[in-house]
Design an enzyme around this catalytic site. Structure first.
Site, PDB file in Angstrom:
ATOM      1  CE  LYS A 143       1.501  89.445 -20.130  1.00 51.48           C
ATOM      2  NZ  LYS A 143       2.073  90.150 -18.964  1.00 51.48           N
ATOM      3  CD  GLU A 185      -3.566  90.231 -10.703  1.00 54.55           C
ATOM      4  OE1 GLU A 185      -3.407  91.378 -11.146  1.00 54.55           O
ATOM      5  OE2 GLU A 185      -2.644  89.382 -10.674  1.00 54.55           O
ATOM      6  CD  GLU A 237       3.986  92.845 -20.474  1.00 55.13           C
ATOM      7  OE1 GLU A 237       3.005  92.193 -20.081  1.00 55.13           O
ATOM      8  OE2 GLU A 237       5.116  92.745 -19.991  1.00 55.13           O
ATOM      9  NE  ARG A 241      -1.177  91.973 -21.598  1.00 56.03           N
ATOM     10  CZ  ARG A 241      -1.765  90.915 -22.095  1.00 56.03           C
ATOM     11  NH1 ARG A 241      -1.920  90.802 -23.401  1.00 56.03           N
ATOM     12  NH2 ARG A 241      -2.207  89.941 -21.317  1.00 56.03           N
ATOM     13  CG  ASN A 245       3.579  93.267 -16.014  1.00 57.01           C
ATOM     14  OD1 ASN A 245       2.710  92.391 -16.023  1.00 57.01           O
ATOM     15  ND2 ASN A 245       4.366  93.484 -17.056  1.00 57.01           N
ATOM     16  CG  HIS A 252       6.126  87.282 -10.675  1.00 56.61           C
ATOM     17  ND1 HIS A 252       6.164  87.703 -11.978  1.00 56.61           N
ATOM     18  CD2 HIS A 252       4.838  86.918 -10.447  1.00 56.61           C
ATOM     19  CE1 HIS A 252       4.948  87.601 -12.508  1.00 56.61           C
ATOM     20  NE2 HIS A 252       4.130  87.125 -11.598  1.00 56.61           N
ATOM     21  CG  HIS A 264       0.054  85.538  -8.696  1.00 60.75           C
ATOM     22  ND1 HIS A 264       1.271  86.157  -8.893  1.00 60.75           N
ATOM     23  CD2 HIS A 264      -0.828  86.172  -9.516  1.00 60.75           C
ATOM     24  CE1 HIS A 264       1.128  87.118  -9.802  1.00 60.75           C
ATOM     25  NE2 HIS A 264      -0.134  87.150 -10.188  1.00 60.75           N
TER      26      HIS A 264
END
Ligand code: GLY
Length: 363
Positions: A143, A185, A237, A241, A245, A252, A264
């Site tokens: 990405k 993450e 995605e 995938r 998210n 976001h 982030h």
């Protein structure tokens, strides 16, 4: 040095993972391509901390080398930075026979990857992630993108790198806030990976915060293997995938509402908490399990502070972003670690309550 293969539909490539492996970059590049023109974009903090290592790389006999420093922040992840990088490539007479290298965190990798994917219709691209967040997530899977009109990652492409080189020695100079971002993450993978991996992360949280080498290395490797498997199944995605998210729709919007004063990865932790509350609102997680699953992100609570925020505004930003992309807000929710639902629509009141409950724990 570990070598983990990513077998995406558009390209197969390796992720090299090890301590002190940055010095192998010239050799690895030679084994992947004959091209000898390097266009390197390096995060300015990384360059000042590791200048010597990077200069050594520049001394290794390339035909043409240009190194640029990039001040990585969400404001600079912009079309004007992209234009500037194109101009630098053109003014220095780089052509299709160029290797573009991104050395830095997620923002650097995303924007430099976008330039690599579009300059001359795509040139060789190598990711050298230097943050925990980029190592476990953003450098893998192709990405790339930039922010546009106050929407995160609105413009971008899927463009797999030729390889990814993760030298865990770079992590030793990360400030704690950056380690926490990486944990955002890693927490995501803790919920995606199943009960066993969730327990591994719970039991190793303090080792991760201290970047205890052995445990951190193993967990980074597990996250990469999970991501590689997901990207192999669904590179673009269209389905699976989307699980990656988890927490990100909330995150976001929170980042934009906070005018990017929250990083982030930190916003992802808050976003995961909101997703857990919404999963509970939707009857997917019972109260007792909600408390159990909240333990992990809430252990990091003291390390993330939001001054004050407007919950309805966060919801409006989510709505605006999705409408701008021609869709409805759809959530990634879970019933238990490893049991994930995608494309879940939810009533406005439930979403707002989930944001309220989630965000209030960090204010
Ligand atoms: N960071 C989410 C993905 O790569 O799909």
């Amino acid at each position: 040095m570990k070598k983990i293969e990513v077998k995406a539909s558009s390209k197969n490539y390796p992720v090299y993972l090890g301590s002190g492996i940055f010095k192998s970059l010239p050799k690895l590049m030679k084994s992947h391509t004959q091209i000898k023109n390097l266009f390197i974009v390096v995060d300015s903090n990384v360059n000042s901390l590791h200048r010597e290592k990077i200069e050594k790389l520049l001394a290794s006999g390339y035909k043409k080398i240009k190194l640029l420093e990039f001040t990585s922040n969400e404001k600079n992840k912009s079309i004007s930075t992209v234009q500037n990088l194109y101009s630098k490539l053109i003014n220095n007479k780089f052509g299709r026979d160029t290797i573009v290298i991104a050395i830095g965190g997620g923002i650097t990798g995303d924007i430099v990857g976008f330039v690599a994917s579009t300059f001359s219709r795509g040139v060789k691209f190598i990711q050298v992630p230097t943050t925990l967040l980029a190592a476990v997530d953003s450098s893998i899977g192709g990405k790339t993108g930039i922010n546009f009109g106050n929407t995160k990652n609105l413009i971008g492409s899927f463009y797999q790198p030729d390889f990814v080189l993760i030298d865990t020695d770079f992590l030793n100079t990360l400030p704690e806030a950056e380690v926490v971002c990486g944990l955002g993450e890693i927490l995501k993978y803790a919920y995606l990976g199943g009960e066993q991996f969730h327990s591994t992360v719970v039991n190793n949280l303090s080792n991760l915060i201290r970047l205890q080498p052995l445990q951190t290395f193993r967990i980074i490797e597990s996250c990469i293997r999970f991501k590689a498997g997901t990207v192999e199944a669904d590179e673009k995605e269209s389905g699976l995938r989307k699980i990656l998210n988890l927490g990100h729709t909330f995150a976001h919007a929170l980042e934009v509402e906070q005018n990017h004063s929250i990083k982030h990865g930190q916003a992802v932790i808050v976003g995961i908490v909101c997703s857990l509350f919404l999963s509970n609102e939707m009857g997917l997680i019972a109260e007792t399990y909600l408390d159990k699953y909240l333990e992990l992100p809430l252990a990091l609570r003291e390390k993330i502070r939001i001054d004050k925020c407007n919950v309805v505004e966060i919801y409006k930003i989510m709505l605006r972003d999705k409408k701008g992309r021609g869709g409805k807000i759809k959530f990634v929710l879970l019933t238990q670690p490893g049991k994930i639902l995608i494309d879940v629509e939810a009533d406005e009141e439930k979403v707002i309550r989930a944001i309220e409950n989630g965000v209030s724990l960090f204010v």
